[in-house]
Write a protein that holds these residues in place. Structure first.
Motif, short mmCIF file in Angstrom:
data_model
loop_
_atom_site.label_atom_id
_atom_site.label_comp_id
_atom_site.label_asym_id
_atom_site.label_seq_id
_atom_site.Cartn_x
_atom_site.Cartn_y
_atom_site.Cartn_z
N PRO A 150 0.80 -1.24 0.00
CA PRO A 150 0.00 0.00 0.00
C PRO A 150 0.83 1.28 0.00
N THR A 184 1.26 3.45 -3.18
CA THR A 184 0.20 4.35 -3.61
C THR A 184 0.17 5.56 -2.69
N ARG A 239 -5.32 6.79 -1.07
CA ARG A 239 -5.86 5.66 -0.31
C ARG A 239 -6.96 6.11 0.65
N TYR A 287 -6.26 1.15 8.79
CA TYR A 287 -5.81 0.74 7.45
C TYR A 287 -4.47 1.39 7.09
N SER A 288 -4.32 2.68 7.43
CA SER A 288 -3.12 3.41 7.02
C SER A 288 -1.90 3.04 7.84
#
Length: 299
Positions: A124, A127, A132, A175-176
């Motif tokens: 991830p 990106t 995101r 998520y991050s």
């Protein structure tokens, strides 16, 4: 003698480059912000009063505590601090509960599969962070992917309010920052000796008892490192709460930005930044103290 002198100079050069980097990019800006926090706001350029004024040819130091006293008396800043700490703590706990099994599984896989799994964890980062976060808007909004799937399956009859909620903020932060929890835990768990678990099993310990008594205590440094890597940036997070969070409850990063760029109250904004830094330095110093004691006890 010349060889030893060159080695000493080489070590000083290697240590001096990062020291100079920290001095230029951290210490000097910190001193500037620290100085501004003891000023008062004024309609001028720069928008704050100087600390040293000249009276009758002599310098006079004028220190103002109004910015700090305002932070502790205004309910907006108190609630923003507490809300930021709550969001960061809950997000860190969620990252730990999700990241620990993932790191444990990666550490126990074969040498051929492990690089692929680690690449998927880091993938991830290839990106843009902003893209995101924007992607989660498309997933969580009323006519987004999640609500459309739930409506088509008949699970719900009306779109769920997922965007601009605390839930959306937790989702975005977890998520991050989940890779920042997984990677330190993996680095710790990968070094564990499997023979200790085998010895525990030979002594009659069940798998969960062996995990609690052997694996978990050894992984505490990894848990502490991962928790700090998630908690510290989550406290001052700005982008995720702005795009996904509530409009009636601001995190301290948004308040800091508003004070600098909208209200033009640089002393209050600087005081907010200093207090954030102090709140974050304390757990780091405590962790270093605990690790130092553990190293001394191990010796």
């Amino acid at each position: 003698m010349a060889v030893r002198l060159s080695q000493v100079m080489g070590r000083r050069l290697i240590a001096g480059i990062p020291t100079l980097w920290l001095l230029v990019l951290f210490l000097i800006p910190f001193i500037i912000v620290f100085r501004i926090s003891f000023s008062e706001v004024r309609l001028a350029i720069p928008p704050y009063t100087p600390l040293i004024n000249w009276h009758h040819g002599a310098p006079h130091l004028e220190v103002h505590w109004s910015a700090y006293s305002f932070l502790f008396t205004d309910p907006l800043y108190v609630s923003s601090y507490l809300y930021s700490l709550k969001v960061a703590a809950v997000s860190t706990l969620c990252c730990l509960l999700i990241g620990y099994p993932m790191a444990y599984a990666i550490a126990r896989t074969g040498d051929a599969t492990r690089p692929l799994l680690l690449m998927l964890i880091v993938l991830p980062f290839w990106t843009s962070f902003l893209l995101r976060v924007y992607a989660w808007i498309g997933l969580l909004k009323n006519n987004g992917v999640i609500n459309n799937v739930l409506l088509s399956l008949g699970v719900v009859h009306h779109p769920l309010a997922l965007i601009q909620t605390d839930f959306a903020v937790y989702i975005g932060i977890v998520y991050s920052y989940l890779p920042f929890m997984i990677l330190p835990l993996y680095a710790n768990l990968e070094k564990h000796d499997p023979a200790l678990l085998e010895a525990a099993a030979d002594l009659g310990a069940r798998p969960w008892r062996a995990f609690v008594g052997v694996t978990l205590p050894q992984s505490l440094p990894g848990i502490a490192a991962g928790s700090l890597l998630v908690f510290i940036p989550a406290v001052g997070e700005y982008v995720i709460p702005t795009l996904l969070g509530r409009t009636d409850q601001l995190m301290i990063g948004r308040v800091l930005s508003d004070e600098f760029f909208e209200n033009r109250d640089w002393p209050v904004a600087s005081a907010v930044a200093i207090l954030i830094l102090l709140f974050l330095i304390v757990p780091i110093l405590l962790l270093q103290r605990v690790e130092r004691r553990q190293m001394e006890a191990g010796q």
